[in-house]
Structures are given as structure tokens and as C-alpha cells.
Design a protein around this motif. Structure first.
Motif, short mmCIF file in Angstrom:
data_model
loop_
_atom_site.label_atom_id
_atom_site.label_comp_id
_atom_site.label_asym_id
_atom_site.label_seq_id
_atom_site.Cartn_x
_atom_site.Cartn_y
_atom_site.Cartn_z
N LEU A 9 -12.42 -4.43 -2.88
CA LEU A 9 -12.50 -5.89 -2.97
C LEU A 9 -12.67 -6.35 -4.42
O LEU A 9 -12.10 -7.37 -4.82
N LEU A 10 -13.44 -5.60 -5.20
CA LEU A 10 -13.59 -5.93 -6.62
C LEU A 10 -12.23 -5.84 -7.32
O LEU A 10 -11.89 -6.69 -8.15
N GLY A 11 -11.45 -4.82 -6.96
CA GLY A 11 -10.10 -4.70 -7.52
C GLY A 11 -9.23 -5.89 -7.15
O GLY A 11 -8.46 -6.39 -7.98
N LEU A 12 -9.36 -6.38 -5.92
CA LEU A 12 -8.60 -7.56 -5.51
C LEU A 12 -9.03 -8.80 -6.29
O LEU A 12 -8.20 -9.62 -6.67
N VAL A 13 -10.33 -8.92 -6.54
CA VAL A 13 -10.83 -10.06 -7.32
C VAL A 13 -10.25 -10.02 -8.73
O VAL A 13 -9.77 -11.03 -9.26
N PHE A 14 -10.29 -8.83 -9.37
CA PHE A 14 -9.70 -8.70 -10.71
C PHE A 14 -8.22 -9.05 -10.70
O PHE A 14 -7.73 -9.75 -11.59
N LEU A 15 -7.50 -8.59 -9.69
CA LEU A 15 -6.07 -8.88 -9.59
C LEU A 15 -5.83 -10.38 -9.42
O LEU A 15 -4.97 -10.96 -10.07
N PHE A 16 -6.60 -11.02 -8.56
CA PHE A 16 -6.45 -12.46 -8.33
C PHE A 16 -6.71 -13.25 -9.61
O PHE A 16 -5.95 -14.15 -9.96
N VAL A 17 -7.77 -12.91 -10.33
CA VAL A 17 -8.09 -13.62 -11.58
C VAL A 17 -6.99 -13.37 -12.61
O VAL A 17 -6.62 -14.28 -13.36
N GLU A 18 -6.46 -12.15 -12.67
CA GLU A 18 -5.36 -11.85 -13.59
C GLU A 18 -4.14 -12.71 -13.28
O GLU A 18 -3.47 -13.20 -14.18
N LEU A 19 -3.86 -12.89 -12.01
CA LEU A 19 -2.71 -13.72 -11.63
C LEU A 19 -2.92 -15.19 -11.96
O LEU A 19 -1.96 -15.91 -12.24
N MET A 20 -4.16 -15.64 -11.95
CA MET A 20 -4.46 -17.04 -12.28
C MET A 20 -4.38 -17.29 -13.79
O MET A 20 -3.96 -18.35 -14.22
N ALA A 21 -4.82 -16.33 -14.58
CA ALA A 21 -4.81 -16.46 -16.04
C ALA A 21 -4.25 -15.17 -16.62
O ALA A 21 -5.00 -14.27 -16.98
N PRO A 22 -2.91 -15.03 -16.70
CA PRO A 22 -2.31 -13.77 -17.10
C PRO A 22 -2.60 -13.38 -18.54
O PRO A 22 -1.99 -13.87 -19.47
N THR A 23 -3.58 -12.50 -18.71
CA THR A 23 -3.95 -12.01 -20.04
C THR A 23 -3.56 -10.55 -20.21
O THR A 23 -3.67 -10.02 -21.29
N LEU A 24 -3.14 -9.92 -19.13
CA LEU A 24 -2.80 -8.51 -19.09
C LEU A 24 -3.98 -7.65 -19.54
O LEU A 24 -3.85 -6.73 -20.32
N VAL A 25 -5.17 -7.99 -19.05
CA VAL A 25 -6.38 -7.20 -19.29
C VAL A 25 -7.02 -6.85 -17.96
O VAL A 25 -7.30 -5.68 -17.69
#
Length: 155
Positions: A9-25
């Protein structure tokens, strides 16, 4: 709640935030969390899970980010085009060259506007002013930026 599920679930949260603000981090932290979720299934102690998460996240970040930024930023293709030119070859045209689109944000000389081609929006530049709603033809990409199209008014 089990540790593998929490890491997943933590991985999904990181993925969701990355998709909202694409910083590629954050995508790399997502990968670290998912690798740790798999390790947690093997009953690795929680402190080692944290170490694994940090190591995988940082290693993937350090090893892959520069390459992926080049690929998604269009620089990888520019490097290949430069190699082709150096060997006497011809760099390939942009895939949208010759296509017709519609101006969605007015194009003015020296400024970046926007065009729509088959429902996708692209940043574009033109040598003359072209108002929104007018048809344009893609001449190619701006040298040095494969994501910025050069366009001219279509007849």
C-alpha cells in the motif's frame, strides 16, 4: 494489517503521488516498497525490511533516474540522432511531421503555444501568429527539444 500489505500500500501511495506531481523520484520509492513487500512475505525482520527499502529505493534512484529522464525528456533520441548525423546518416523526422492539428492556444512568434493533434495536446511554436481554432501542419520538432513542435498554418 500484515507487513507485506503495508509495504504494498505504501508503494501504491508513492506511485499515486508520483502520478500527481511527476518528478521521477517517488516511483523509485514505490519500487523499493514493493521489493520490501516481497521480502516481508519471507518473514524478514522489520528492521531489515527498512534497510532493504532504503537500499533498493536509493540504488534504483541513483542508477535509473538519469537514464529515464533522458528517455522521457526526449534527450535519448537526440543523442541517437546526433550519432546518425556524425556518421553521415540522416536523423529521422519527428513522428508527427506532416500531420494536421488545431491550435488550442494562440501561437505567436517567439512564444510557445499549444496545438491539438488527434486529441493530444502538444507545445508548439510558429514563425507567424496563428490564432486558436486554426488548422496547422507539423513541420517537425524544434532542434534540441523533441517535445516542442514547429508548425505552420495549414491551407
Amino acid at each position: 494489517m500484515s507487513a507485506p500489505l503495508l509495504w504494498f500500500l505504501l508503494g501504491l501511495v508513492f506511485l499515486f503521488v508520483e502520478l500527481m506531481a511527476p518528478t521521477l523520484v517517488l516511483i523509485f520509492f514505490s519500487a523499493g516498497a514493493w521489493v520490501t513487500a516481497c521480502a516481508a512475505l519471507l518473514d524478514i525482520p522489520p528492521d531489515w525490511q527498512l534497510v532493504l527499502f532504503i537500499l533498493v529505493s536509493l540504488l534504483t534512484l541513483l542508477l535509473l533516474r538519469r537514464h529515464l529522464r533522458a528517455v522521457f525528456g526526449g534527450r535519448a533520441r537526440r543523442a541517437a540522432d546526433a550519432d546518425a548525423d556524425a556518421q553521415g546518416g540522416h536523423a529521422p523526422d519527428h513522428p508527427l511531421t506532416g500531420r494536421v492539428g488545431v491550435v488550442s492556444k494562440t501561437l505567436r512568434p517567439g512564444e510557445v503555444g499549444e496545438v491539438s493533434i488527434d486529441g493530444s495536446f502538444w507545445r508548439a511554436v510558429a514563425e507567424t501568429e496563428i490564432h486558436a481554432g486554426r488548422a496547422v501542419r507539423v513541420l517537425g520538432a524544434r532542434p534540441g527539444d523533441a517535445l516542442l513542435l514547429r508548425v505552420d498554418a495549414a491551407e
